[in-house]
Design a protein around this motif. Structure first.
Motif, PDB file in Angstrom:
ATOM      1  N   ASN A   1       0.382   5.286   0.926  1.00  0.00           N
ATOM      2  CA  ASN A   1      -0.558   6.379   1.238  1.00  0.00           C
ATOM      3  C   ASN A   1      -0.112   7.740   0.924  1.00  0.00           C
ATOM      4  OD1 ASN A   1      -2.410   4.892   3.453  1.00  0.00           O
ATOM      5  ND2 ASN A   1      -0.445   3.910   3.461  1.00  0.00           N
TER       6      ASN A   1
ATOM      7  N   GLU B   1       0.977  -1.086   0.030  1.00  0.00           N
ATOM      8  CA  GLU B   1       0.041  -0.133   0.002  1.00  0.00           C
ATOM      9  C   GLU B   1       0.775   1.221   0.081  1.00  0.00           C
ATOM     10  OE1 GLU B   1      -1.719   1.173   4.047  1.00  0.00           O
ATOM     11  OE2 GLU B   1      -2.138  -0.965   3.846  1.00  0.00           O
TER      12      GLU B   1
ATOM     13  N   ARG C   1      -5.366   6.059   0.007  1.00  0.00           N
ATOM     14  CA  ARG C   1      -4.883   4.553   0.473  1.00  0.00           C
ATOM     15  C   ARG C   1      -4.956   3.854  -0.893  1.00  0.00           C
ATOM     16  NH1 ARG C   1      -7.385  -0.689   2.712  1.00  0.00           N
ATOM     17  NH2 ARG C   1      -5.528  -1.836   3.100  1.00  0.00           N
TER      18      ARG C   1
END
Length: 198
Positions: free
Chosen positions: A169, A167, A174
Motif C-alpha cells: 500500500n 499487497e 493498493r
C-alpha cells in the motif's frame, strides 16, 4: 540492475510462482504467455511506473498493474510484447526504454504466464493512458515497493479456497495479487535489503 539480477548469491531466493488457479480453468490447460513492462525511472531515487486499470474491464477491473498483456505471434517475444503493450496502454515510446532484461515468470489466477521485462526510462515522461484500459498512470518509489517491510501477506476466501497473496500500500494505491507477487520476486531476486544498504 542487470548486474544485480545476474549476481551470484550464497542462497537461492524463495520465489513466488503462481496464484491459486481459477476453478473454471482446465488444470491441464497450457498457460497463455504474456509480458509486462517494469519501467524504472532513471532518477537519483528511482521510481516505478504503474497503472490503475479501468473499472469497466472484464478481468482485474480497477486493479493496479504494470503495462502489459498477452504475447502476440507478431511480437518479438516477451520484450517485444511488453514494449508494444506499454505503447498501446500508456503511450510510452519503445525508443525511450533501455531494456535491462526479463525477470522471473509468474503464473496468474486467470491462466497467464507473465514475463516481467525490466527497462529504464527517462524521468518525468508525459504518458497518454488508453481510456478503454487505463484509468491512471502513476509513479511509486522503487525503494518502497521493493522493501520487504512493505510486503504485507494477506488472505481471503475465493471460490471456496483460501487465497494467500501479498499487497503493498502506497499513497492510497493498493498494489496486490500478481503485480505485488512480481515485485516481491524482484525484491528477493535482487536481495533488496542488502542491495539498498550497499
Amino acid at each position: 540492475m542487470r548486474a544485480a539480477l545476474d549476481a551470484p548469491r550464497t542462497t537461492a531466493p524463495v520465489l513466488l510462482s503462481e496464484d491459486v488457479r481459477d476453478a473454471t480453468l482446465d488444470p491441464g490447460e497450457a498457460p497463455m504467455p504474456a509480458a509486462v513492462l517494469v519501467a524504472v525511472t532513471d532518477r537519483r531515487a528511482p521510481g516505478l511506473i504503474l497503472t490503475r486499470r479501468t473499472d469497466t474491464l472484464r478481468r482485474h477491473a480497477g486493479q493496479v498493474a504494470f503495462p502489459g498483456g498477452r504475447i502476440d505471434p507478431d511480437d518479438d517475444g516477451p520484450i517485444g510484447a511488453a514494449l508494444r503493450e506499454a505503447r498501446e496502454e500508456i503511450g510510452l515510446d519503445p525508443a525511450a526504454v533501455e531494456i535491462v532484461g526479463p525477470a522471473d515468470r509468474y503464473r496468474t489466477v486467470t491462466g497467464f504466464e507473465v514475463t516481467p521485462v525490466i527497462g529504464v526510462i527517462p524521468p518525468d515522461l508525459a504518458f497518454t493512458p488508453e481510456p478503454g484500459e487505463v484509468a491512471a498512470v502513476f509513479e511509486v518509489p522503487l525503494d518502497f515497493v521493493l522493501d520487504p517491510v512493505n510486503h504485507v501477506e494477506s488472505s481471503a476466501q475465493w471460490q471456496g479456497v483460501e487465497r494467500r497473496y501479498y499487497e503493498i500500500n502506497w499513497g492510497g494505491h493498493r498494489i496486490w495479487g500478481a503485480t505485488a507477487a512480481m515485485l516481491v520476486n524482484l525484491s528477493r531476486r535482487l536481495d533488496w535489503p542488502a542491495m539498498a544498504a550497499a
